[in-house]
Enzyme design. Structure first.
Site, PDB file in Angstrom:
ATOM      1  N   LEU A 134      26.554 -65.852   9.086  1.00 24.17           N
ATOM      2  CA  LEU A 134      26.685 -67.253   8.691  1.00 24.17           C
ATOM      3  C   LEU A 134      25.634 -67.554   7.636  1.00 24.17           C
ATOM      4  O   LEU A 134      24.442 -67.334   7.864  1.00 24.17           O
ATOM      5  CB  LEU A 134      26.493 -68.162   9.907  1.00 24.17           C
ATOM      6  CG  LEU A 134      26.237 -69.654   9.650  1.00 24.17           C
ATOM      7  CD1 LEU A 134      27.386 -70.285   8.882  1.00 24.17           C
ATOM      8  CD2 LEU A 134      25.995 -70.386  10.967  1.00 24.17           C
ATOM      9  N   ILE A 135      26.073 -68.068   6.494  1.00 26.95           N
ATOM     10  CA  ILE A 135      25.165 -68.374   5.387  1.00 26.95           C
ATOM     11  C   ILE A 135      25.320 -69.837   5.009  1.00 26.95           C
ATOM     12  O   ILE A 135      26.443 -70.318   4.818  1.00 26.95           O
ATOM     13  CB  ILE A 135      25.460 -67.494   4.154  1.00 26.95           C
ATOM     14  CG1 ILE A 135      25.518 -66.013   4.532  1.00 26.95           C
ATOM     15  CG2 ILE A 135      24.409 -67.725   3.062  1.00 26.95           C
ATOM     16  CD1 ILE A 135      26.064 -65.123   3.434  1.00 26.95           C
TER      17      ILE A 135
ATOM     18  N   TYR B 108       7.315 -80.145  -1.073  1.00 24.55           N
ATOM     19  CA  TYR B 108       8.150 -78.951  -0.981  1.00 24.55           C
ATOM     20  C   TYR B 108       7.396 -77.849  -0.253  1.00 24.55           C
ATOM     21  O   TYR B 108       7.926 -77.211   0.668  1.00 24.55           O
ATOM     22  CB  TYR B 108       8.555 -78.489  -2.384  1.00 24.55           C
ATOM     23  CG  TYR B 108       9.329 -77.202  -2.410  1.00 24.55           C
ATOM     24  CD1 TYR B 108      10.680 -77.175  -2.049  1.00 24.55           C
ATOM     25  CD2 TYR B 108       8.733 -76.006  -2.804  1.00 24.55           C
ATOM     26  CE1 TYR B 108      11.407 -75.989  -2.070  1.00 24.55           C
ATOM     27  CE2 TYR B 108       9.451 -74.816  -2.835  1.00 24.55           C
ATOM     28  CZ  TYR B 108      10.780 -74.811  -2.462  1.00 24.55           C
ATOM     29  OH  TYR B 108      11.494 -73.640  -2.489  1.00 24.55           O
TER      30      TYR B 108
END
Length: 289
Positions: free
Chosen positions: A6-7, A151
């Site tokens: 799963l990406i 970030y």
């Protein structure tokens, strides 16, 4: 052995490269994205590579969306062997300039979204006593950088979460954790960061302006350097190769950088334990005996 992978975040750039390379290696790939109307680039890349992908909607900012995608895959396949947390977004603003809404957004996309996906797959991997969770972090998860404080904060948080989970989940349940730490990637990611700056007031005319202009100029210069000059920018395919190698490893690292430039930048923090496994083993022994 073929794996069910799963990406997240496969509508552009690195996500597309990871999905295509994983499919080329014979794995069953579930490529997901927030808005399926943006799947054309992924479909084109899959067609060019002559590979088949399963494409599902998954919005990392929505727990219901995450859980539905995971449940759909489990219903079809019975398992998820690998989760690749790739969805994310850059953010360039000083702490003074950023609004509280922007701070919440960058933390949600880059940290909480990863946590949502991990929470969704963990019960299935734990029951299977196997699995691999790979998160695309950043050198910004190890080294704080100018104008990237929020970030970097989100990526530091991801690194701390994964490192903590590896200390007890890996030895107890056989689930591996890997942080992939690239420098710059020559994809839409950088353009999207600057587009966000432009759409939220642009470069503000204040005391930070000359420092920010120097930072942007330096980023552009590093991106234009040749390989001999250790460019901080890699192609999406180059970084995807590192991700795929990690997925296929029998003994994956806890963390890995993706280029010589990344290694050089992080050297003072990683020299004694480049893959993070020594410290993880030490923490496990210290706290769990």
């Amino acid at each position: 052995m073929s794996k069910i992978i799963l990406i997240t975040g496969t509508s552009t750039g690195l996500g597309i490269s990871i999905a295509v390379q994983a499919a080329q290696a014979g794995h069953t790939v579930y490529a997901t994205m927030r808005n399926l109307e943006k799947r054309s680039a992924l479909d084109a890349a899959a067609a060019t590579a002559d590979v088949s992908l399963h494409v599902l909607p998954l919005d990392v900012s929505d727990s219901a969306s995450v859980n539905k995608a995971v449940d759909d895959i489990i219903a079809r396949e019975g398992r998820i062997d690998v989760l690749v947390n790739n969805a994310g977004a850059g953010f360039v603003r000083t702490a003074e300039q950023a609004t509280e809404a922007e701070i919440q957004w960058v933390m949600d996309v880059n940290f909480t979204g990863v946590a949502r996906c991990i929470k969704a797959v963990m019960p299935h991997m734990r029951q299977a006593r196997s699995g691999h969770i790979v998160t695309v972090s950043s050198v910004g998860g190890l080294v704080g950088q100018p104008f990237n404080e929020f970030y970097c904060a989100a990526k530091f948080a991801v690194e701390g979460m994964m490192e903590a989970m590896a200390s007890y989940i890996t030895p107890s349940f056989g689930i591996n954790f890997t942080l992939v730490e690239p420098g710059g990637i020559a994809t839409e990611f950088v353009a999207n960061v600057m587009s966000h700056v432009a759409g939220t007031g642009g470069i503000l005319d204040d005391e930070y302006k000359p420092v920010l202009e120097a930072y942007i100029g330096g980023s552009q210069s590093r991106g234009n350097q040749t390989r001999g000059g250790q460019s901080s920018y890699q192609t999406a395919d180059e970084v995807a190769e590192v991700v795929l190698s990690t997925i296929q490893s029998d003994h994956p690292p806890l963390r890995t950088r993706t280029s010589e430039w990344s290694e050089t930048l992080c050297h003072l923090k990683t020299a004694l334990d480049p893959d993070g496994l020594k410290l993880s083993a030490q923490v496990t022994k210290q706290f769990l005996g």
